[in-house]
Scaffold this active site. Structure first.
Site, short mmCIF file in Angstrom:
data_model
loop_
_atom_site.label_atom_id
_atom_site.label_comp_id
_atom_site.label_asym_id
_atom_site.label_seq_id
_atom_site.Cartn_x
_atom_site.Cartn_y
_atom_site.Cartn_z
N ARG A 48 0.83 -1.40 0.04
CA ARG A 48 0.32 0.06 -0.18
C ARG A 48 0.79 1.27 -0.08
O ARG A 48 0.47 2.36 -0.86
CB ARG A 48 -1.03 0.04 1.44
CG ARG A 48 -2.23 -0.78 0.78
CD ARG A 48 -2.46 -1.25 2.00
NE ARG A 48 -1.96 -2.35 2.58
CZ ARG A 48 -1.95 -3.22 1.87
NH1 ARG A 48 -2.80 -4.13 1.63
NH2 ARG A 48 -1.32 -4.52 3.02
N THR A 49 2.11 1.00 0.80
CA THR A 49 2.96 2.84 0.97
C THR A 49 3.13 3.06 -0.15
O THR A 49 2.97 4.04 -0.20
CB THR A 49 3.50 2.91 2.26
OG1 THR A 49 2.92 2.22 3.13
CG2 THR A 49 4.13 4.28 2.65
N LYS A 76 26.41 -4.22 -0.37
CA LYS A 76 27.72 -4.19 -0.39
C LYS A 76 27.69 -3.13 0.57
O LYS A 76 29.31 -3.12 0.79
CB LYS A 76 28.22 -3.43 -1.97
CG LYS A 76 28.18 -3.70 -2.37
CD LYS A 76 28.55 -2.95 -4.17
CE LYS A 76 28.24 -3.82 -6.03
NZ LYS A 76 29.07 -2.80 -6.72
N ARG A 98 11.72 4.06 4.08
CA ARG A 98 10.55 3.30 5.29
C ARG A 98 11.87 2.45 5.52
O ARG A 98 12.93 1.90 4.42
CB ARG A 98 9.64 2.04 4.64
CG ARG A 98 9.36 1.22 5.97
CD ARG A 98 8.10 0.42 5.84
NE ARG A 98 6.81 1.56 5.26
CZ ARG A 98 5.36 0.45 5.57
NH1 ARG A 98 5.14 -0.67 5.14
NH2 ARG A 98 4.69 0.98 5.85
N HIS A 125 4.38 6.72 11.77
CA HIS A 125 3.89 6.41 10.53
C HIS A 125 3.27 7.37 9.89
O HIS A 125 1.54 7.32 9.51
CB HIS A 125 2.54 5.38 10.06
CG HIS A 125 3.07 4.41 9.39
ND1 HIS A 125 3.54 5.37 7.50
CD2 HIS A 125 2.68 3.87 7.75
CE1 HIS A 125 2.91 4.93 6.53
NE2 HIS A 125 3.18 3.76 6.85
#
Length: 292
Positions: A48-49, A76, A98, A125
């Site tokens: 969703r986000t 890396k 995120r 959030h």
């Protein structure tokens, strides 16, 4: 708005401005930013986000730079700061991130472009909170005096933390329902039995059980959890006529909410997802304008 790390960054006035702009965008008043380059850095899984931000960026006419952590130099050993500084250096104008680490954005103070937090660990959030607020505001036209219950995995929920902060500041009464092991004592909310409040709430918000953030799987069966802490048909029938059901998703059907109630008349779960695009368009527009 120069960035959006936490809902606590925003005053009540700024929250309302963001909601009202999102509603304005929903009604067709959309700004266009064709010279803006955006990158979405998602270090945790998301449907969703991540997709909502990308749709929002494209609807605003932005150029979206593909970024996948699995094929980036993060594998890396490159630091988050160096990854972000690289994207800034090659011309990105805004980053949506995120990350599993709480407050990750505090290590990015050296950047000269805005960061929009797409979720940090069990911290905040903010855009999910804003889309929840937009959905509530569309329904009731206010926050002051509303009764809200948030049920589920409070301890691991950035959604619960963000919504508690914003809703209480805006005048709503927010209570929590949770198993003892998932109570977050850092949030000064009252914990109640769901059956003691279900008949009086205006908003019933269910939260996903976040098994990936637990040391071990829940000791509850699906049926036990739903019977004690979730929304089933019997509780649904006790809700006020104008009450609404919210869930940030993904939904564990028949755990926090009975499957047949996900699209019931009082449910606004997919409306939240729709509003997420408009809310994120509002946020992105403001951070771009705030940094020009």
């Amino acid at each position: 708005m120069r960035h959006l790390h936490s809902i606590t960054d925003l005053s009540n006035e700024a929250i309302m401005t963001t909601i009202e702009r999102a509603i304005d965008i929903k009604n067709g008043n959309v700004a266009n930013f064709p010279e803006i380059y955006a990158a979405n850095l998602f270090f945790e899984n998301s449907t969703r986000t991540k997709c909502s931000f990308e749709v929002a960026e494209r609807k605003l006419g932005m150029q979206v730079i593909p970024f996948e952590t699995s094929t980036s130099s993060v594998t890396k050993g490159e630091s988050l700061y160096d990854t972000c500084k690289t994207l800034e250096s090659i011309g990105c104008n805004v980053l949506v991130i995120r990350h599993p680490e709480n407050d990750y954005y505090k290590q990015l103070d050296g950047l000269n472009i805005p960061i929009v937090n797409g979720g940090d660990g069990s911290g905040q959030h903010p855009t999910q909170c804003l889309l929840d607020l937009m959905t509530i505001y569309e329904e009731f036209g206010k926050f002051d005096g509303l009764k809200v219950v948030i049920c589920g995995d409070i301890l691991n929920s950035r959604v619960a933390r963000s919504n508690y902060d914003a809703l209480t500041r805006l005048g709503a009464e927010v209570k929590f329902v949770a198993p003892d092991a998932w109570i977050d004592k850092s949030i000064p909310a009252d914990y109640v039995n769901i059956d003691d409040v279900i008949e009086e709430v205006d908003v019933c918000m269910l939260l996903r059980v976040q098994h990936e953030r637990h040391d071990k799987a829940s000791s509850f069966t699906k049926e036990e959890y739903n019977n004690r802490f979730g929304l089933n048909q019997a509780r649904y029938d006790k809700l006020k006529d104008n009450a609404i059901i919210l869930h940030p998703a993904p939904v564990n059907r028949d755990v926090e909410i009975a499957s047949e109630l996900v699209e019931a008349p009082k449910a606004r779960i997919f409306k939240q997802m729709e509003n997420g695009v408009y809310t994120r368009m509002s946020v992105l527009s403001q951070v771009i304008e705030g940094n020009q």
